[in-house]
Design a protein around this motif. Structure first.
Motif, short mmCIF file in Angstrom:
data_model
loop_
_atom_site.label_atom_id
_atom_site.label_comp_id
_atom_site.label_asym_id
_atom_site.label_seq_id
_atom_site.Cartn_x
_atom_site.Cartn_y
_atom_site.Cartn_z
N PRO A 530 -0.36 55.96 -92.39
CA PRO A 530 0.87 54.97 -92.64
C PRO A 530 0.57 53.56 -92.15
CG PRO A 530 1.45 57.06 -91.42
CD PRO A 530 0.23 57.28 -91.60
N TYR A 531 -0.41 53.39 -91.25
CA TYR A 531 -0.78 52.02 -90.96
C TYR A 531 -1.64 51.56 -92.14
CZ TYR A 531 0.39 52.70 -85.97
OH TYR A 531 1.30 52.81 -85.05
N ALA A 532 -2.37 52.30 -92.83
CA ALA A 532 -3.18 51.78 -93.89
C ALA A 532 -2.40 51.33 -94.97
CB ALA A 532 -4.15 52.96 -94.32
N PHE A 533 -1.08 52.39 -95.36
CA PHE A 533 -0.60 51.86 -96.63
C PHE A 533 0.30 50.51 -96.43
CE2 PHE A 533 2.13 55.62 -95.80
CZ PHE A 533 3.32 55.25 -95.16
N CYS A 534 0.51 50.28 -95.07
CA CYS A 534 1.37 49.06 -94.63
C CYS A 534 0.43 47.84 -95.08
CB CYS A 534 1.91 49.14 -93.37
SG CYS A 534 3.30 50.25 -92.98
N LEU A 539 -2.63 52.67 -101.69
CA LEU A 539 -2.53 54.04 -101.24
C LEU A 539 -1.20 54.44 -101.62
CD1 LEU A 539 -4.02 53.70 -97.59
CD2 LEU A 539 -4.62 55.09 -99.60
N LEU A 540 -0.05 53.48 -102.01
CA LEU A 540 1.10 53.92 -102.55
C LEU A 540 1.20 53.75 -103.87
CD1 LEU A 540 3.37 52.35 -99.68
CD2 LEU A 540 2.93 54.95 -99.81
N LEU A 541 0.08 53.62 -104.88
CA LEU A 541 0.02 53.23 -106.04
C LEU A 541 0.93 51.92 -106.42
CD1 LEU A 541 -0.07 56.73 -107.31
CD2 LEU A 541 -1.95 55.47 -106.83
N GLN A 542 0.90 51.17 -105.78
CA GLN A 542 1.83 49.73 -105.87
C GLN A 542 1.05 48.52 -106.29
OE1 GLN A 542 5.40 50.14 -105.54
NE2 GLN A 542 4.39 52.02 -105.59
N GLU A 543 -0.63 48.79 -106.36
CA GLU A 543 -1.38 47.60 -106.91
C GLU A 543 -1.78 47.70 -108.25
OE1 GLU A 543 -1.43 45.13 -105.11
OE2 GLU A 543 -0.48 45.86 -103.32
N GLY A 544 -2.83 46.94 -108.83
CA GLY A 544 -3.26 47.20 -109.96
C GLY A 544 -4.02 48.55 -110.28
N GLY A 555 -9.22 57.05 -99.56
CA GLY A 555 -8.39 57.84 -98.93
C GLY A 555 -8.84 59.16 -98.93
N LEU A 556 -9.76 59.60 -100.08
CA LEU A 556 -10.22 60.90 -99.90
C LEU A 556 -11.38 60.97 -98.94
CD1 LEU A 556 -10.39 62.13 -103.75
CD2 LEU A 556 -9.20 63.19 -101.99
N ILE A 587 -12.01 56.05 -90.93
CA ILE A 587 -11.04 54.94 -90.57
C ILE A 587 -11.25 53.83 -91.60
CG2 ILE A 587 -10.09 53.41 -88.99
CD1 ILE A 587 -10.28 55.42 -86.77
N LEU A 588 -12.70 53.26 -91.52
CA LEU A 588 -12.99 52.30 -92.43
C LEU A 588 -12.91 52.69 -93.80
CD1 LEU A 588 -16.17 51.05 -90.49
CD2 LEU A 588 -13.97 50.06 -90.67
N CYS A 589 -12.92 53.79 -94.42
CA CYS A 589 -12.53 54.12 -95.78
C CYS A 589 -11.16 53.65 -96.17
CB CYS A 589 -12.79 55.61 -96.03
SG CYS A 589 -14.50 56.21 -96.08
#
Length: 615
Positions: A530-534, A539-544, A555-556, A587-589
């Protein structure tokens, strides 16, 4: 819940079926006007609450005392008044037309009976919270400091709660009255048509024979079943009664077996396509199509289950655990021959992605579930089975509807008093304008609320109080709501009150707290993503497209690396520093920087190859 007998049981059965048919009718031919639809929805449910749920555990379980019959009759009065006086209510001018004595009495009665119904159905925590927020509207101006509210008359408070769509009949209850009710009935059809049992057969056939097979069955089946049920505890009891004994049988400890089931069941609420009721409310709050929520939830949910799957697989290899014998498992061929049973879910997803409304998609899914049932004599749905599906699905609405109505009191209090702005100021003050600290505070509040409230209610309350603060700090609205929703769900595996873990421990015969902490360990990635997708909308498929791909691969990599690091095993035991390396690189991934992410992925892949060659 009372176990009624005789004629009363039959009457209640027909009543619940009629309630389901009403909602199916409005889903097919169009809902009533919003305020009226929500009022009728609660009118169906609140009186029945006092008949089905006793005032205390010591109360009679097979009969309804006169006092509860009286409460049921009184609970119907506010709703009936709205129906018979609907035009005068919708045409009245708020804060101009006076609240009549009858309206004041009925609004007060509805609020008190709703809080009592909440205590019976949901529990004391939400009832107390609802009562405190209702009281704050009237008594808040007596409080000191930042908590000081505005002086509102008792008439104004009742008007806001009862005669508008910003209190009890807010959009939260609206989602329950439309989307949630229909999807619960859809879930009833999935179960009666054999699709629910098919998920278990599918998981057994393709995961049961591998090392640690029963744990993998738990992960896969809970993901699929949880997407339908939307309830972590219900998921635990539905799948755990089968999977936990199998896990213990092949050598998993009772604590680990219970933790696996708790984590797998909790994640079902973020697993598309159905998810939990909170996901529909999220779409309503954001004013976006439900399909957008499904798309955003897909990658985090997948990573959640990949991490758990990796950990149970590594634990099996580390302990030398085998799977179940082939002869005890369904044949893969026989399971694949029934693959047509997934047509209703596939059809649902396709319709949602193509822009059909959730209700239209659910109605089509119900029809498809009935059609596929006709191909198997064991599950062929005749008139009785159809009525049972409507009844069983509708019976699951009580917790959701009552929780949504009471959460509406909280939302109404926040909007009327401006309390949300004060919470925003408080978060800014405590976080010192540091976005990460604000996220940390919101996480703690969401988990705290989720410990005592159902996920839906916890999400509604926490989002009403905290999402405006996250928005002011620059976080996207969808990510902010998803952040709150995630941690409201994860509270089910977060001690000291981890409801899913405690339910699983009762089946596993393990210590509840130990099971809860083990579940937290297995679900570690859920506290990080959740911190990462903020910070990374990919990660929420909201970018290009390319950025989304890199985010997904990162993420994988994180799910795999964190799984290896937590279990300390990758074809052979890992040293302390190897575990640290995998955890840090994992975490860095997730870091929202392509160079750092690619470097971390390269290190993880290189370390994997190194350990593979050395083993």
């Amino acid at each position: 819940m009372r176990k009624l007998k005789g004629p009363l049981k039959a009457v209640i059965y027909l009543y619940v079926v009629a309630m389901g048919l009403f909602h199916l009718y409005t889903a097919t031919f169009g809902s009533l006007e919003a305020y009226l639809q929500r009022n009728v929805h609660l009118l169906w449910i609140l009186p029945l609450t006092f008949i089905l749920y006793p005032a205390s555990k010591a109360g009679p379980k097979d009969e309804v005392p006169p006092f509860d019959w009286a409460l049921a009759v009184l609970a119907a009065c506010p709703g009936l008044y709205v129906i018979f006086n609907y035009e005068s209510i919708i045409y009245r001018v708020i804060q101009v037309d006076p609240v009549t004595t009858v309206q004041l009495l009925l609004g007060t009665l509805l609020t008190l009976l709703l809080l009592e119904g909440t205590r019976r159905v949901v529990g004391w925590p939400l009832a107390v919270i609802g009562g405190l927020f209702a009281a704050y509207m009237y008594f808040g101006h007596f409080l000191p400091g930042i908590a000081k509210g505005f002086p509102f008359s008792f008439h104004r408070v009742i008007e806001h709660l009862y005669l508008t769509d910003e209190g009890i009949f807010s959009s939260s209850l609206g989602v329950s009255a439309t989307y949630v009710m229909i999807f619960l009935i859809f879930g009833g059809f999935l179960e009666k048509s054999g699709i629910g049992p098919y998920f278990m057969d599918l998981a057994q056939a393709f995961a049961g024979h591998s090392p640690g097979g029963p744990a993998k069955i738990a992960v896969v089946s809970s993901a699929m079943f949880g997407s339908i049920s939307g309830s972590a505890v219900a998921n635990v009891y539905a799948t755990g009664a089968f999977t936990i004994p199998l896990m213990k049988r092949i050598g998993y400890s009772p604590t680990f077996a219970g933790a696996v089931e708790a984590v797998a069941s909790s994640g079902g609420q973020v697993m598309p396509p159905i998810m939990g009721a909170g996901a529909f409310i999220m779409a309503s709050f954001l004013g976006i199509p439900y399909r957008n929520v499904i798309i955003a939830a897909f990658v985090p949910a997948l990573l959640y289950y990949v991490a758990v799957f990796v950990m149970v697989h590594m634990r099996a290899l580390k302990r030398g655990l085998t799977g179940l014998p082939r002869e005890e498992l369904p044949s893969r061929i026989s399971v694949l021959k029934r693959i047509y049973l997934v047509v209703p879910l596939v059809g649902l997803v396709v319709m949602l992605l193509y822009g059909y409304t959730p209700m239209r998609a659910a109605m089509a899914g119900i029809a498809m579930a009935w059609i596929v049932s006709l191909f198997d004599p064991r599950y062929r749905m005749g008139p009785k089975a159809i009525l049972d599906a409507i009844h069983d699905g509708s019976m699951n609405i009580f917790v959701v509807a009552i929780a949504c109505a009471t959460a509406g009191i909280v939302v109404g209090s926040v909007t009327l008093t401006g309390l949300g702005f004060k919470v925003v100021s408080l978060i800014f003050s405590l976080a010192r304008n540091i976005p990460f600290l604000a996220l940390l505070l919101v996480m703690l509040l969401s988990i705290l609320l989720g410990m005592g409230l159902p996920t839906t209610a916890a999400y509604i309350v926490a989002s009403a109080l905290t999402v405006p603060a996250l928005a002011k700090l620059g976080f996207p609205a969808l990510a902010s709501h998803m952040f709150v929703f995630y941690f409201a769900i994860i509270s089910a595996i977060t001690p000291p009150v981890a409801l899913a873990a405690y339910a699983a421990s009762s089946l596993a015969g393990s210590n509840p707290d130990e099971t809860g902490f083990q579940a937290m360990r297995l679900g570690l990635l859920a506290f990080i993503v959740p911190y990462a997708f903020c910070y990374d909308g990919g990660l929420l498929l909201q970018e290009g497209f390319l950025w989304n791909i890199f985010a997904f691969l990162g993420g994988l990599g994180a799910a795999m690396a964190i799984g290896w690091g937590i279990e300390g095993f990758l074809r052979r035991p890992l040293s302390f520093w190897s575990r640290v390396l995998f955890l840090v690189m994992g975490i860095l991934c997730l870091w929202p920087s392509t160079p750092i992410r690619l470097l971390a992925l390269a290190v993880v892949f290189g370390a994997y190859i190194s350990h593979r060659r050395a083993s």
